[in-house]
Design a protein around this motif. Structure first.
Motif, short mmCIF file in Angstrom:
data_model
loop_
_atom_site.label_atom_id
_atom_site.label_comp_id
_atom_site.label_asym_id
_atom_site.label_seq_id
_atom_site.Cartn_x
_atom_site.Cartn_y
_atom_site.Cartn_z
N VAL A 358 33.53 51.97 -11.17
CA VAL A 358 32.10 52.70 -11.04
C VAL A 358 30.97 51.70 -11.26
O VAL A 358 31.38 50.78 -12.07
CB VAL A 358 32.01 53.60 -12.50
N PRO A 359 30.07 51.66 -10.26
CA PRO A 359 29.49 50.30 -10.07
C PRO A 359 28.57 49.97 -11.20
O PRO A 359 28.47 48.82 -11.75
CB PRO A 359 28.35 50.79 -8.98
N PHE A 360 27.98 50.87 -12.04
CA PHE A 360 27.27 50.57 -13.36
C PHE A 360 28.19 49.74 -14.34
O PHE A 360 27.91 48.93 -14.96
CB PHE A 360 26.77 51.68 -13.89
N TYR A 361 29.34 50.39 -14.43
CA TYR A 361 30.38 49.90 -15.43
C TYR A 361 30.99 48.47 -14.98
O TYR A 361 31.55 47.74 -15.54
CB TYR A 361 31.27 50.92 -16.01
N ARG A 362 31.13 48.43 -13.56
CA ARG A 362 31.79 47.21 -13.14
C ARG A 362 30.63 46.00 -13.20
O ARG A 362 31.17 44.92 -13.47
CB ARG A 362 31.94 47.55 -11.60
N GLN A 363 29.38 46.36 -13.31
CA GLN A 363 28.16 45.01 -13.72
C GLN A 363 28.75 44.92 -15.18
O GLN A 363 28.58 43.50 -15.45
CB GLN A 363 27.06 45.61 -13.39
N MET A 364 29.12 45.74 -16.04
CA MET A 364 28.89 45.71 -17.42
C MET A 364 29.91 44.95 -17.74
O MET A 364 30.07 44.05 -18.75
CB MET A 364 28.74 47.14 -18.12
N LYS A 365 31.32 44.97 -17.11
CA LYS A 365 32.65 44.72 -17.71
C LYS A 365 32.63 43.44 -17.91
O LYS A 365 33.26 42.72 -18.83
CB LYS A 365 33.70 45.00 -16.86
N PRO A 366 32.11 42.41 -17.07
CA PRO A 366 32.38 40.98 -17.28
C PRO A 366 31.35 40.26 -18.39
O PRO A 366 31.80 39.56 -19.27
CB PRO A 366 31.87 40.19 -15.79
N LEU A 367 30.25 41.19 -18.61
CA LEU A 367 29.45 40.78 -19.54
C LEU A 367 30.16 41.22 -20.84
O LEU A 367 29.97 40.39 -21.96
CB LEU A 367 28.02 41.60 -19.58
N LEU A 368 30.65 42.32 -21.02
CA LEU A 368 31.45 42.59 -22.14
C LEU A 368 32.92 41.81 -22.30
O LEU A 368 32.84 41.50 -23.65
CB LEU A 368 31.87 44.16 -22.15
N ASP A 369 33.38 41.30 -21.48
CA ASP A 369 34.59 40.59 -21.75
C ASP A 369 34.10 39.21 -22.17
O ASP A 369 34.67 38.83 -23.01
CB ASP A 369 35.23 40.55 -20.35
N ALA A 370 33.06 38.55 -21.61
CA ALA A 370 32.40 37.35 -22.05
C ALA A 370 32.14 37.51 -23.67
O ALA A 370 32.23 36.64 -24.62
CB ALA A 370 31.37 36.90 -21.39
N TYR A 371 31.50 38.60 -23.82
CA TYR A 371 31.11 38.90 -25.49
C TYR A 371 32.37 38.97 -26.26
O TYR A 371 32.28 38.43 -27.50
CB TYR A 371 30.13 39.98 -25.56
N ALA A 372 33.27 39.84 -25.79
CA ALA A 372 34.56 39.91 -26.43
C ALA A 372 35.18 38.62 -26.79
O ALA A 372 35.60 38.35 -27.81
CB ALA A 372 35.63 40.91 -25.89
N ALA A 373 35.28 37.77 -25.70
CA ALA A 373 35.73 36.16 -25.90
C ALA A 373 34.80 35.66 -27.08
O ALA A 373 35.51 35.02 -28.12
CB ALA A 373 35.83 35.69 -24.82
N GLN A 374 33.57 35.63 -26.95
CA GLN A 374 33.00 35.07 -28.07
C GLN A 374 33.10 35.78 -29.44
O GLN A 374 33.16 34.86 -30.29
CB GLN A 374 31.24 35.20 -27.70
N LEU A 375 33.12 36.76 -29.52
CA LEU A 375 33.30 37.54 -30.81
C LEU A 375 34.67 37.12 -31.25
O LEU A 375 34.72 36.90 -32.65
CB LEU A 375 33.38 39.14 -30.61
N ALA A 376 35.54 37.01 -30.69
CA ALA A 376 36.97 36.77 -30.83
C ALA A 376 37.06 35.31 -31.69
O ALA A 376 37.58 34.98 -32.74
CB ALA A 376 38.02 36.68 -29.93
N ARG A 377 36.27 34.29 -30.99
CA ARG A 377 36.14 33.15 -31.51
C ARG A 377 35.28 32.92 -32.84
O ARG A 377 35.69 32.24 -33.81
CB ARG A 377 35.41 32.33 -30.44
N THR A 378 34.40 33.88 -32.93
CA THR A 378 33.46 34.04 -34.23
C THR A 378 34.49 34.36 -35.34
O THR A 378 34.19 34.07 -36.49
CB THR A 378 32.25 34.72 -33.96
N VAL A 379 34.99 35.67 -34.87
CA VAL A 379 35.93 36.28 -35.91
C VAL A 379 37.15 35.33 -36.42
O VAL A 379 37.27 35.28 -37.76
CB VAL A 379 36.43 37.52 -35.55
N ASP A 380 37.82 34.61 -35.41
CA ASP A 380 38.85 33.61 -35.89
C ASP A 380 38.25 32.67 -36.81
O ASP A 380 39.06 32.21 -37.68
CB ASP A 380 39.39 33.00 -34.66
#
Length: 394
Positions: A358-380
Motif C-alpha cells: 500500500v503506497p502510503f504505508y510503504r512510505q511509512m515503513k522505513p521511517l517506522l523501522d528506523a524509529y524502532a531501531a532507535q527505540l531499541a537502542r534507547t530501551v537497552d
C-alpha cells in the motif's frame, strides 16, 4: 556364554579393578543402573540393544512385572539370571552408543510418559531413583537424560521442572515470537502438526522453559504469551508421537538454541517491561507523518488511531513479539470506542506495513523501522521507565 556377555563381564571386572578410578567406576555403575531401569519398564523397546542373547526368557520375566499391583521398585533387577543378563547387556549397549540421547529416545518419550504406554507408577518410581542418584551419574548421562525424561521436578508429582544446565542464554534472551528465518530453517518438518506461526510461538515457549524451568504455560507467561497454555505444544507432541519420532522436535530445539546462543543476546524481557505502558509520543508521530506524501485512500486511518496502531507495530519490532500480545495503550483503556478501533487497527496497519504494498504505508515503513531501531537502542540503555521517558524526550 555368548561373546557379547563375555565382553560385558570382562568390562565389569575391569571396572572393579584398582586400575579404574573410583569415580569412573561409580559413574558407570550408576548409569548402568539407571538405564537398566528404563530398559525394564519399557521392554521390549530395548530388545534390539541386546544382541546375541536369547531374550525370550526376558520377555516372559518382564511381562510378569507389568502388573500394576506389582510393588517391586522399577530399577530392581529380576532374580532370573538370564533375564538380568539381557537387561544389563541392553543397558551397556545403550550407554556405549555414540549418540546417547538418540539411543535413549525410544525408552523415554520427550514429554508426558503417562501417554506412552508406560504404567505411571513405574516411571514415577524411576524418576524418584534418578532424582536420588543423578549427582552420582556421569555428566554425559545427565545431559542426555535432561532432555529426554521428565525428571527435573522441584518436588513431588507434577512439580515444576528445573532449568537445564549449561545453557548459553537466559530466559530473558528468548524472543516471544521466533524469527521466521529460524522457523523456516528448522521447523518445516512440523508444519503438518500446526501452522508456522503456532510453531514459532510454541518453540519460543519451549526455549524459555529450558532456561527458566517450570512448565510450558509458565514459560509462555514469562514471554508475555497470554494463551493460558492453549495451543502450546499439545498438537505438536501428539503429532510427533504418532510419527514415532518424539525426539525430532528436541533436535530442532537444539539447533535453534545454538542459533540463539551464537547471536547477539538481547534482553527482551527488559524491553517488554519498559514498553508495557509506552505509546508513540504525538510529537514523534507528527515528525514521521510530516515526511509522508498523503494520498486520499479508503485505507487511510485518522492520525490518532494510526499513532496507537503504529505503537503496536513498533512494539513488535522492538520486543520480537506478536501483534495480538501488544500492550493496550492507556488512551484505549479508558475509551471503549477507541479500544475497539485499536483492536482492529493494530492488525490492519501491521498487515499493510509488513505487506509493503500500500503506497502510503510503504512510505511509512522505513521511517517506522528506523524509529524502532532507535527505540531499541534507547530501551537497552535505559534502566527505568523514567530514564526511558527522558531519553525519548531529547
Amino acid at each position: 556364554m555368548p561373546s557379547e556377555l563375555a565382553e560385558l563381564q570382562m568390562k565389569i571386572t575391569a571396572m572393579l579393578s584398582s586400575d579404574t578410578p573410583a569415580v569412573t567406576a561409580g559413574e558407570y555403575f550408576t548409569d548402568l543402573q539407571m538405564v537398566s531401569g528404563l530398559v525394564m519398564i519399557t521392554w521390549p523397546n530395548a530388545r534390539p540393544a541386546a544382541p546375541g542373547v536369547d531374550t525370550h526368557r526376558t520377555d516372559l520375566v518382564l511381562a510378569g512385572r507389568q502388573d500394576p499391583s506389582h510393588s517391586l521398585h522399577a530399577s530392581a533387577p529380576p532374580q532370573d539370571a538370564r533375564a538380568c543378563a539381557s537387561i544389563l547387556l541392553a543397558a551397556d549397549a545403550i550407554l556405549a552408543a555414540a549418540d546417547l540421547r538418540t539411543a535413549l529416545a525410544p525408552l523415554a518419550p520427550v514429554e508426558n510418559r503417562t501417554r506412552s504406554g508406560i504404567e505411571p507408577k513405574r516411571h514415577r518410581s524411576w524418576d524418584s531413583t534418578y532424582r536420588r542418584y543423578q549427582d552420582e551419574c556421569s555428566e554425559r548421562f545427565r545431559n542426555a537424560a535432561e532432555y529426554l525424561v521428565s525428571t527435573h521436578r522441584r518436588h513431588g508429582r507434577g512439580g515444576s521442572r528445573l532449568p537445564h544446565r549449561g545453557l548459553d542464554y537466559g530466559p530473558q534472551h528468548v524472543p516471544a515470537f521466533l524469527p521466521l528465518e529460524w522457523g523456516e530453517t528448522h521447523l518445516g518438518a512440523f508444519t503438518e502438526a500446526c501452522s508456522m506461526s503456532v510453531l514459532r510461538r510454541t518453540t519460543s515457549a519451549f526455549l524459555a522453559r529450558r532456561a527458566l524451568g517450570r512448565t510450558v504455560p509458565e514459560a509462555a507467561e514469562f514471554l508475555g504469551i497470554r494463551l493460558a497454555g492453549h495451543g502450546l505444544g499439545g498438537p505438536l507432541t501428539r503429532w510427533a508421537r504418532r510419527q514415532g519420532t518424539p525426539e525430532a522436535y528436541e533436535r530442532a530445539l537444539d539447533a535453534i538454541a545454538a542459533e540463539l546462543a551464537s547471536s547477539p543476546l538481547i534482553d527482551y524481557q527488559h524491553r517488554r517491561t519498559l514498553l508495557a505502558d509506552w505509546a508513540l509520543p504525538p510529537q514523534a508521530w507528527r515528525q514521521i507523518a510530516d515526511q509522508l506524501e498523503r494520498r486520499a485512500s479508503p485505507r487511510y486511518i485518522s492520525d490518532d488511531r494510526a499513532r496507537l496502531a503504529v505503537t503496536a507495530y513498533l512494539w513488535t519490532q522492538v520486543t520480537q513479539g506478536e501483534t495480538q500480545f501488544a500492550p493496550k495503550p492507556t488512551e484505549a483503556r479508558n475509551d471503549p470506542e477507541l479500544d475497539a478501533a485499536w483492536r482492529l487497527d493494530r492488525f490492519t496497519i501491521g498487515h499493510w506495513l509488513r505487506q509493503n504494498k500500500v503506497p502510503f504505508y510503504r512510505q511509512m515503513k522505513p521511517l517506522l523501522d528506523a524509529y524502532a531501531a532507535q527505540l531499541a537502542r534507547t530501551v537497552d540503555a535505559a534502566r527505568s521507565t523514567r530514564q526511558l521517558t527522558r531519553s525519548l524526550a531529547k
